[in-house]
Design an enzyme around this catalytic site. Structure first.
Site, PDB file in Angstrom:
ATOM      1  N   ASN A   1      20.188  38.525 -75.884  1.00 25.71           N
ATOM      2  CA  ASN A   1      18.797  38.824 -75.578  1.00 25.71           C
ATOM      3  C   ASN A   1      18.117  39.487 -76.776  1.00 25.71           C
ATOM      4  O   ASN A   1      18.597  39.389 -77.903  1.00 25.71           O
ATOM      5  CB  ASN A   1      18.666  39.637 -74.281  1.00 25.71           C
ATOM      6  CG  ASN A   1      17.428  39.240 -73.491  1.00 25.71           C
ATOM      7  OD1 ASN A   1      16.317  39.243 -74.004  1.00 25.71           O
ATOM      8  ND2 ASN A   1      17.628  38.885 -72.236  1.00 25.71           N
ATOM      9  N   ARG A   2      16.998  40.161 -76.522  1.00 30.63           N
ATOM     10  CA  ARG A   2      16.111  40.566 -77.611  1.00 30.63           C
ATOM     11  C   ARG A   2      16.240  42.038 -77.965  1.00 30.63           C
ATOM     12  O   ARG A   2      16.443  42.886 -77.097  1.00 30.63           O
ATOM     13  CB  ARG A   2      14.655  40.257 -77.227  1.00 30.63           C
ATOM     14  CG  ARG A   2      14.374  38.765 -77.146  1.00 30.63           C
ATOM     15  CD  ARG A   2      13.030  38.438 -76.520  1.00 30.63           C
ATOM     16  NE  ARG A   2      12.820  36.988 -76.496  1.00 30.63           N
ATOM     17  CZ  ARG A   2      13.247  36.179 -75.521  1.00 30.63           C
ATOM     18  NH1 ARG A   2      13.905  36.679 -74.480  1.00 30.63           N
ATOM     19  NH2 ARG A   2      13.028  34.887 -75.586  1.00 30.63           N
TER      20      ARG A   2
ATOM     21  N   HIS B   1      19.756  37.121 -79.518  1.00 34.42           N
ATOM     22  CA  HIS B   1      21.101  36.543 -79.371  1.00 34.42           C
ATOM     23  C   HIS B   1      21.964  36.668 -80.627  1.00 34.42           C
ATOM     24  O   HIS B   1      22.679  35.737 -80.992  1.00 34.42           O
ATOM     25  CB  HIS B   1      21.000  35.084 -78.958  1.00 34.42           C
ATOM     26  CG  HIS B   1      20.446  34.859 -77.581  1.00 34.42           C
ATOM     27  ND1 HIS B   1      20.554  35.784 -76.567  1.00 34.42           N
ATOM     28  CD2 HIS B   1      19.771  33.798 -77.053  1.00 34.42           C
ATOM     29  CE1 HIS B   1      19.976  35.297 -75.467  1.00 34.42           C
ATOM     30  NE2 HIS B   1      19.484  34.105 -75.738  1.00 34.42           N
TER      31      HIS B   1
ATOM     32  N   HIS C   1      25.460  31.380 -72.126  1.00 37.00           N
ATOM     33  CA  HIS C   1      24.108  30.824 -72.009  1.00 37.00           C
ATOM     34  C   HIS C   1      24.131  29.397 -71.446  1.00 37.00           C
ATOM     35  O   HIS C   1      23.365  28.538 -71.879  1.00 37.00           O
ATOM     36  CB  HIS C   1      23.436  30.843 -73.383  1.00 37.00           C
ATOM     37  CG  HIS C   1      21.948  30.996 -73.340  1.00 37.00           C
ATOM     38  ND1 HIS C   1      21.139  30.184 -72.564  1.00 37.00           N
ATOM     39  CD2 HIS C   1      21.119  31.873 -73.967  1.00 37.00           C
ATOM     40  CE1 HIS C   1      19.876  30.546 -72.739  1.00 37.00           C
ATOM     41  NE2 HIS C   1      19.830  31.575 -73.578  1.00 37.00           N
TER      42      HIS C   1
ATOM     43  N   TYR D   1      23.275  26.251 -69.308  1.00 36.43           N
ATOM     44  CA  TYR D   1      22.076  25.742 -68.639  1.00 36.43           C
ATOM     45  C   TYR D   1      22.536  24.839 -67.499  1.00 36.43           C
ATOM     46  O   TYR D   1      23.164  23.809 -67.736  1.00 36.43           O
ATOM     47  CB  TYR D   1      21.239  24.895 -69.591  1.00 36.43           C
ATOM     48  CG  TYR D   1      20.445  25.646 -70.633  1.00 36.43           C
ATOM     49  CD1 TYR D   1      19.055  25.671 -70.574  1.00 36.43           C
ATOM     50  CD2 TYR D   1      21.064  26.294 -71.698  1.00 36.43           C
ATOM     51  CE1 TYR D   1      18.296  26.322 -71.541  1.00 36.43           C
ATOM     52  CE2 TYR D   1      20.321  26.941 -72.676  1.00 36.43           C
ATOM     53  CZ  TYR D   1      18.936  26.957 -72.595  1.00 36.43           C
ATOM     54  OH  TYR D   1      18.198  27.601 -73.557  1.00 36.43           O
TER      55      TYR D   1
ATOM     56  N   ASP E   1      11.696  34.110 -67.307  1.00 35.21           N
ATOM     57  CA  ASP E   1      12.552  34.479 -68.437  1.00 35.21           C
ATOM     58  C   ASP E   1      12.612  35.993 -68.417  1.00 35.21           C
ATOM     59  O   ASP E   1      12.074  36.669 -69.285  1.00 35.21           O
ATOM     60  CB  ASP E   1      11.985  33.940 -69.754  1.00 35.21           C
ATOM     61  CG  ASP E   1      12.978  34.079 -70.922  1.00 35.21           C
ATOM     62  OD1 ASP E   1      14.119  34.549 -70.676  1.00 35.21           O
ATOM     63  OD2 ASP E   1      12.621  33.728 -72.058  1.00 35.21           O
TER      64      ASP E   1
ATOM     65  N   GLN F   1      19.662  37.885 -66.645  1.00 37.37           N
ATOM     66  CA  GLN F   1      18.480  37.191 -67.165  1.00 37.37           C
ATOM     67  C   GLN F   1      18.384  35.840 -66.463  1.00 37.37           C
ATOM     68  O   GLN F   1      19.279  35.008 -66.581  1.00 37.37           O
ATOM     69  CB  GLN F   1      18.602  36.988 -68.684  1.00 37.37           C
ATOM     70  CG  GLN F   1      17.333  36.442 -69.332  1.00 37.37           C
ATOM     71  CD  GLN F   1      16.312  37.517 -69.685  1.00 37.37           C
ATOM     72  OE1 GLN F   1      16.565  38.713 -69.494  1.00 37.37           O
ATOM     73  NE2 GLN F   1      15.170  37.114 -70.204  1.00 37.37           N
TER      74      GLN F   1
ATOM     75  N   GLU G   1      22.148  34.478 -66.802  1.00 38.92           N
ATOM     76  CA  GLU G   1      22.896  35.163 -67.854  1.00 38.92           C
ATOM     77  C   GLU G   1      23.147  36.614 -67.448  1.00 38.92           C
ATOM     78  O   GLU G   1      22.239  37.442 -67.500  1.00 38.92           O
ATOM     79  CB  GLU G   1      22.110  35.119 -69.169  1.00 38.92           C
ATOM     80  CG  GLU G   1      21.743  33.729 -69.639  1.00 38.92           C
ATOM     81  CD  GLU G   1      20.570  33.758 -70.613  1.00 38.92           C
ATOM     82  OE1 GLU G   1      20.747  34.278 -71.731  1.00 38.92           O
ATOM     83  OE2 GLU G   1      19.475  33.288 -70.255  1.00 38.92           O
TER      84      GLU G   1
END
Length: 344
Positions: free
Chosen positions: A83-84, A109, A178, A180, A245, A281, A309
């Site tokens: 993440n950020r 990430h 991560h 999908y 998100d 997340q 996540e």
């Protein structure tokens, strides 16, 4: 018991060191998963529908080349910090660290070459595979030499991912996978007919660069109240949302608990996510745009997959009231997430 097979998947390009990439196939009666030694990537995940037929429910590529090009972290383990981190900056023990900015004004990430883009050292274990890597002191700007183990094991219809790490200096650590998902099968055009529930009473509002504002907001009466299952397409329309998100704040404590569930009524496929982590997340593939050629020549348009996540909260290293992501020497980071597949 799961059967574990090991085979060569390909070779990294010369400019990436030319190393061999292996594929590990874990198979039970109800689940088959393929995991790569590049980025610990879940490349294939097949589960049964109500009709007893298998379908691959994760996005990805047929060949190594897809994974060595730019892609949105399909199936990969991300780190050192998932993440950020705001402005790519943080301070630990009075020293400021600056990371590479790879997501607008922020670091995402792990930076330019995170854990998703490197080769890990694999070892077959009972019912699975353990990947190890040593992240050097200063890699991507982070302090301390970090030893990391990621272990995938398959027991029946349950895939477990255990993450362990030890550091020589105090450093932030936040590891997740991560993947999908599209329970209709990868390559299906959207996820609007999926039902989603997330066991969170609060979530983190974000600014326009997706950094948490610092507020821990109640989900009650908002679009983020997913405590009861919602049909995703209808829910997004009802609340005029472009997608999710966002980090959902899970009940405190380190015990295994059910954190999310997804169901695809037409096929009956379900996945339950259990974790020891404090956050989740939920991402609805808002940035997918159909430009990537996936498995079987599938294209992946916007909202054609979702990610669940499990993680620590975004930008926690800069937000003292969030659960801490700092790992000190002598401590061990140890978290597990379980994906339980079935039909309903």
């Amino acid at each position: 018991m799961a059967e574990v097979k090991r085979e060569v998947f390909g070779r990294m390009p010369p400019e990436e060191g030319g190393g061999e990439v292996e594929k590990f196939v874990l198979q039970s009666d109800s689940v088959r998963v393929e995991i790569l030694s590049l980025g610990c990537i879940i490349a294939v995940l097949e589960t049964k529908g109500r009709d007893g037929r298998f379908a691959d429910i994760v996005l990805g590529f047929d060949t190594l080349e897809g994974y060595t090009r730019k892609h949105p972290f399909f199936g990969a383990v991300v780190g050192r910090v998932a993440n950020r981190i705001a402005k790519g900056r943080f301070s630990v023990e009075g020293k400021e660290y600056q990371l590479f900015l790879n997501n607008g004004p922020n670091s995402l990430h792990g930076g330019a070459k995170g854990f998703d883009k490197v080769l890990w050292s694999p070892q077959v274990v009972p019912n699975g595979v353990c990947f190890f890597r040593l992240s050097p002191d200063g890699e991507e700007g982070y302090p301390g030499e970090l030893k990391v183990w990621v272990t995938y094991t398959l027991h029946g219809s349950e895939l477990a991912i255990n993450y362990r790490a030890q550091s020589s200096k105090t450093t932030p650590v936040n590891l997740t996978n991560h993947a999908y998902f599209n329970l209709a099968g990868q390559g299906s055009p959207d996820i609007y007919d999926h039902e989603i529930s997330i066991a969170a009473d609060s979530y983190l509002p974000v600014d326009d660069t997706k950094i948490p504002t610092g507020e821990v907001a109640a989900v009650q009466g908002t679009a983020f109240d997913l405590r009861q299952p919602v049909e995703l397409g209808k829910h997004l329309r009802k609340f005029h949302l472009d997608g999710f998100d966002h980090n959902f704040c899970l009940p405190p404590g380190r015990a295994r608990r059910l954190v999310a569930r997804a169901r695809h009524p037409p096929t009956g496929r379900t996945v339950e996510v259990h974790s020891t982590q404090p956050g989740l997340q939920f991402y609805t593939g808002n940035n997918l745009d159909g430009s990537l050629k996936g498995k079987g020549a599938a294209t992946y348009p916007k909202h054609s997959a979702f990610c669940l996540e499990t993680q620590h909260w975004p930008d926690a290293v800069n937000q003292p009231h969030f659960p801490s992501t700092l790992l000190a020497p002598g401590e061990e980071y140890n978290h597990t997430t379980w994906f339980c597949f079935g039909t309903a």
